[in-house]
Design an enzyme around this catalytic site. Structure first.
Site, PDB file in Angstrom:
ATOM      1  CB  CYS A   1      -0.891   0.062   1.425  1.00  0.00           C
ATOM      2  SG  CYS A   1      -0.164   0.173   2.606  1.00  0.00           S
TER       3      CYS A   1
ATOM      4  CG  ASP B   1      -0.294   3.399   4.223  1.00  0.00           C
ATOM      5  OD1 ASP B   1       0.043   4.374   3.700  1.00  0.00           O
ATOM      6  OD2 ASP B   1      -1.140   2.722   4.176  1.00  0.00           O
TER       7      ASP B   1
ATOM      8  CB  CYS C   1      -5.177   1.127   7.264  1.00  0.00           C
ATOM      9  SG  CYS C   1      -4.618  -0.481   7.603  1.00  0.00           S
TER      10      CYS C   1
ATOM     11  CB  CYS D   1      -2.058  -3.450   7.651  1.00  0.00           C
ATOM     12  SG  CYS D   1      -2.545  -3.379   6.155  1.00  0.00           S
TER      13      CYS D   1
END
Ligand code: FES
Length: 145
Positions: A35, A37, A60, A104
């Site tokens: 992603c 991030d 997230c 994540c």
């Protein structure tokens, strides 16, 4: 819409360990290639123990909740104890995590390990007042000085 556990949403809504630590003894980072991030972990270390820990991320719900739980678990542990922790140790208290969000929740533990490794190798944290993304934007003329 993804379904998160009550504990995950509680951690996400009121994280206790979010923030920057300008006097950290070690800083570790991990990026999520899926992603884009980034997770950054700050450690305060005394007598081989993690006396304080904070994190910043662009991540997230899963990244924030799992890293907040990680920080609570790690605070007060020795470096060796912290290094032995796995992703599963960290997320087990959060309840079920959507499969698509597992990657994540791994970022925090990887950033922690990076911080410990740098500390052991004598790599001191460098604190930039500029956010990396803003610096990049400045270079291409999208943000004024
Ligand atoms: Fe990027 Fe979760 S989508 S950290």
């Amino acid at each position: 819409m993804l379904k998160y556990s009550e504990e995950t949403m509680k951690r996400f809504s009121h994280p206790k360990y979010v923030g920057e630590m300008k006097d950290a003894d070690a800083v570790g980072e991990e990026g999520n290639f899926k992603c884009g991030d980034v997770m950054r972990i700050y450690l305060k270390i005394k007598d081989n123990k993690i006396t304080d820990i904070k994190f910043l991320t662009y991540g997230c719900v899963a990244a924030i909740a799992s890293t907040d739980a990680l920080c609570e678990t790690v605070k007060g542990k020795t470096l060796e104890e912290a290094e032995k922790l796995t992703w599963k140790d960290v997320v087990k208290g959060l309840g079920e995590m959507p499969t698509i969000k597992v990657h994540c929740s791994v970022m925090g533990i990887e950033a922690l390990k990076d911080a410990i490794k740098k500390y052991r190798n004598g790599i001191k944290p460098v604190f930039d007042d500029e956010e990396p993304c803003c610096e990049e934007m400045r270079k291409i003329g999208k943000v004024n000085e």
